[in-house]
Design an enzyme around this catalytic site. Structure first.
Site, PDB file in Angstrom:
ATOM      1  CB  SER A   1      52.555  64.106  66.151  1.00 10.36           C
ATOM      2  OG  SER A   1      52.784  63.755  64.811  1.00 10.36           O
TER       3      SER A   1
ATOM      4  CG  ASP B   1      55.082  61.231  65.773  1.00 12.45           C
ATOM      5  OD1 ASP B   1      54.447  61.222  66.845  1.00 12.45           O
ATOM      6  OD2 ASP B   1      54.658  61.790  64.752  1.00 12.45           O
TER       7      ASP B   1
END
Length: 290
Positions: free
Chosen positions: A71, A185
């Site tokens: 991320s 993600d």
């Protein structure tokens, strides 16, 4: 004939004795400094703490041989792996605003209110290397294959696509469709990917966790609920899946929210302080593994 047999048996005995006396080759021991990996966890705006950690490691001449990021960790990791200069990283970080990352659009909110295109463009503009193969420090971006539920490691190809995929928070960012796969993600499956660093041959793993303190945090909108839920999930996932690091750095990020870009200085300072506290342990490990 009898003499021939005697000679043959004598030669055979000599050969067997010679073979038995041979020493077993020694396994070549690795020489030189240990291979150090920096693992940067997810946490959106709290990623500014990563910048402080990197600054200390560079100033203290702690070498970084590979970077693995999830991320926001993939974003900060990509910026530094492409241009290993903490001064440039810090200066650029102070210029980043929420609008550079989050491009909200009600018209295209079917899979998420943020398209991710602005983040991808930001990476294309600010990261010098356009492909992962061009990075000055080996770099790996962690994402999640939405269709299989498996962790996927970007170790080649477009840097911008890799970071966008790794940072596509489900429910907020639209999933990225790329090369026949659908990505969200990386924190969904591997919020602090120390296992990836170990698999890439790291001798020492320095992991940086930027998990939020969950305490009486307000949730006034659907986005707040989603982000708070992800923070809770990430914290629990990090507790049991991130084992395997050699050094864990946990900057005191407090309750800074996922989209709060007003706390940059505070977060960088938190990273600096946490990294300084970890230096003795890092140096000890480096000495032990020489």
């Amino acid at each position: 004939m009898k003499n021939s047999k005697v000679i043959f048996l004598s030669l055979l005995i000599i050969l067997l004795n010679a073979w038995g006396c041979q020493t077993v080759p020694k396994v070549q021991e690795r020489k030189g400094p240990p291979k150090i990996a920096l693992v940067l966890g997810g946490g959106a705006a709290r990623g500014f703490a990563h910048v402080g950690v990197i600054r200390v490691l560079e100033q203290e001449k702690i070498p970084i041989h590979l970077i693995v990021g999830t991320s926001v960790g993939s974003l900060i990791g990509a910026l530094y792996a492409s241009d290993p200069n903490s001064f440039n990283l810090e200066w650029l970080s102070f210029t980043i605003e929420k609008e550079d990352i989050f491009d909200y659009s009600v018209l295209s909110a079917k899979m998420g209110p943020v398209s991710g295109e602005r983040l991808e463009k930001f990476v294309q503009t600010k990261v010098r290397a356009k492909t992962i193969e061009q990075m000055k420090i080996p770099f790996y971006a962690i994402t999640t294959d939405l269709n299989t539920g498996n962790t996927w490691v970007f170790d080649k190809g477009s840097v911008a696509k890799a970071v966008r995929a790794s940072s596509s928070i489900p429910g907020i960012f639209q999933p990225l469709e790329y090369l026949g796969r659908t990505y969200v993600d990386g924190g969904v499956t591997d919020i602090l990917p120390v296992d990836v660093a170990r698999a890439r041959g790291a001798d020492i793993i320095i992991a940086v966790s930027i998990q939020k303190t969950i305490k009486n945090a307000p949730a006034n909108s659907l986005i707040d609920v989603i982000l708070q839920s992800i923070d809770i999930m990430s914290r629990e996932l990090c507790t049991y899946k991130s084992r395997g690091y050699d050094v864990l750095i946990e900057p005191n990020v407090g309750d800074v929210g996922t989209t709060d870009f007003t706390q940059k200085k505070r977060l960088m300072d938190a990273g600096i302080q946490a990294a300084k506290q970890a230096l003795p342990r890092i140096r000890q490990l480096m000495a032990e593994k020489m």
